[in-house]
Design an enzyme around this catalytic site. Structure first.
Site, short mmCIF file in Angstrom:
data_model
loop_
_atom_site.label_atom_id
_atom_site.label_comp_id
_atom_site.label_asym_id
_atom_site.label_seq_id
_atom_site.Cartn_x
_atom_site.Cartn_y
_atom_site.Cartn_z
N LEU A 53 0.82 -1.24 -0.07
CA LEU A 53 -0.02 0.06 0.18
C LEU A 53 0.82 1.13 0.03
O LEU A 53 2.14 1.06 0.60
CB LEU A 53 -0.85 0.08 1.16
CG LEU A 53 -2.08 -1.11 1.19
CD1 LEU A 53 -2.74 -1.01 2.60
CD2 LEU A 53 -3.08 -0.66 0.09
N ASP A 54 0.46 2.26 -0.60
CA ASP A 54 1.33 3.51 -0.53
C ASP A 54 1.66 3.97 1.07
O ASP A 54 0.72 3.53 1.81
CB ASP A 54 0.41 4.77 -1.35
CG ASP A 54 0.29 4.43 -2.89
OD1 ASP A 54 0.95 3.64 -3.20
OD2 ASP A 54 -0.66 4.94 -3.42
N LYS A 55 2.40 4.81 1.19
CA LYS A 55 2.56 5.15 2.58
C LYS A 55 1.42 6.05 3.17
O LYS A 55 1.37 5.84 4.51
CB LYS A 55 3.98 6.26 2.42
CG LYS A 55 4.40 6.64 3.86
CD LYS A 55 5.48 7.47 3.62
CE LYS A 55 6.34 8.36 4.95
NZ LYS A 55 7.32 9.00 4.53
N LYS A 110 -5.45 6.12 -7.26
CA LYS A 110 -5.24 7.57 -7.41
C LYS A 110 -5.00 7.95 -8.91
O LYS A 110 -5.64 8.91 -9.36
CB LYS A 110 -3.69 7.73 -6.82
CG LYS A 110 -4.00 7.74 -5.38
CD LYS A 110 -2.79 8.01 -4.42
CE LYS A 110 -2.93 7.81 -3.01
NZ LYS A 110 -1.65 7.40 -2.32
#
Ligand code: URA
Length: 236
Positions: A101-103, A188
């Site tokens: 997962l993204d930060k 996104k």
């Protein structure tokens, strides 16, 4: 497997401590006290410490609720990683996240030390669905729902697999997204095609397994056997 290796894995203690423990006479193998650290433990043998059975799982499978700001990696020179959050409990396991997962994203990250099974879970041809709850900086439209279902073409020309976009009836700027693909910053970039920004992104399920609602950010637990089988298929 030698007795000291078995004890080290089952109790998550260093091999030297396992050797001393074996020597203490507190360990039995199939009911017989066994003091020699190099004794082979036969497959299926009953090993016990002070009479309590010990189980040495070959692999570890954990469900973690990733907090915002933690990176999906095993090690990082700067930021806290998802593996850092569980390291004290599994100091001797080489854990890694099966999928990232993204930060700034939160939610379900699966941690394991089972490379082949993680590889199967992530294999593009298996299309394991992942479910996300998203908060957006504008309302979801029917055009987006149809576009996601048809397969969004990203700014770089790449056309993605069809995805499900389900608006939240209670909040026009929130939705559930189900993906069967894992492209970098995928959600996104998909909303970016429609000019929307993603404020929050939380993964709620992988395959048929839902993130346990009792896990606060940063908390984790082992997968149940049923969850493990749902993700990985029957045990080897
Ligand atoms: N899509 C994203 O953009 N970010 C994630 O972390 C996961 C899916």
């Amino acid at each position: 497997m030698r007795l000291d290796k078995f004890l080290s894995g089952a109790l998550q203690i260093p091999r030297s401590a396992a050797r001393s423990l074996a020597g203490s006479g507190r360990v039995t193998v199939d009911g017989q006290v066994c003091r020699k650290a190099d004794t082979p433990v036969p497959e299926g043998a009953a090993v016990a410490l002070d009479g309590a059975p010990l189980i040495r799982e070959e692999h570890v499978y954990l469900m973690l609720n990733k907090p915002d700001g933690v990176v999906s990696a095993s090690e990082d020179g700067r930021d806290t990683t998802v593996v850092d959050l569980v390291r004290d409990a599994y100091p001797r396991r080489e854990l890694f996240p099966a999928g990232r997962l993204d930060k700034t994203s939160t939610g379900f990250v699966l941690l394991t030390d089972d490379g082949p099974f993680a590889h199967r879970l992530l294999a593009p041809r298996r299309h394991v669905p992942k479910t996300y709850r998203v908060g957006l900086d504008g309302p979801v439209t029917g055009e987006m729902v149809a576009g996601f279902a048809a397969g969004v073409t990203l700014a770089d020309g790449q056309t993605l697999h069809p995805a499900r976009l389900q608006p939240d009836p209670a909040d026009p700027c929130a939705a559930t997204v189900v993906l069967t693909q894992g492209v970098y910053h995928q959600i996104k970039r998909m909303f970016g095609v429609y000019g929307l920004g993603v404020n929050t992104l939380h993964r709620t399920a992988i395959g048929g397994v839902e993130l346990d609602a009792a896990l606060a950010p940063g908390q984790w637990r082992a997968l149940t056997e049923a969850e493990r089988q749902a993700l990985f298929g029957p045990a080897r």
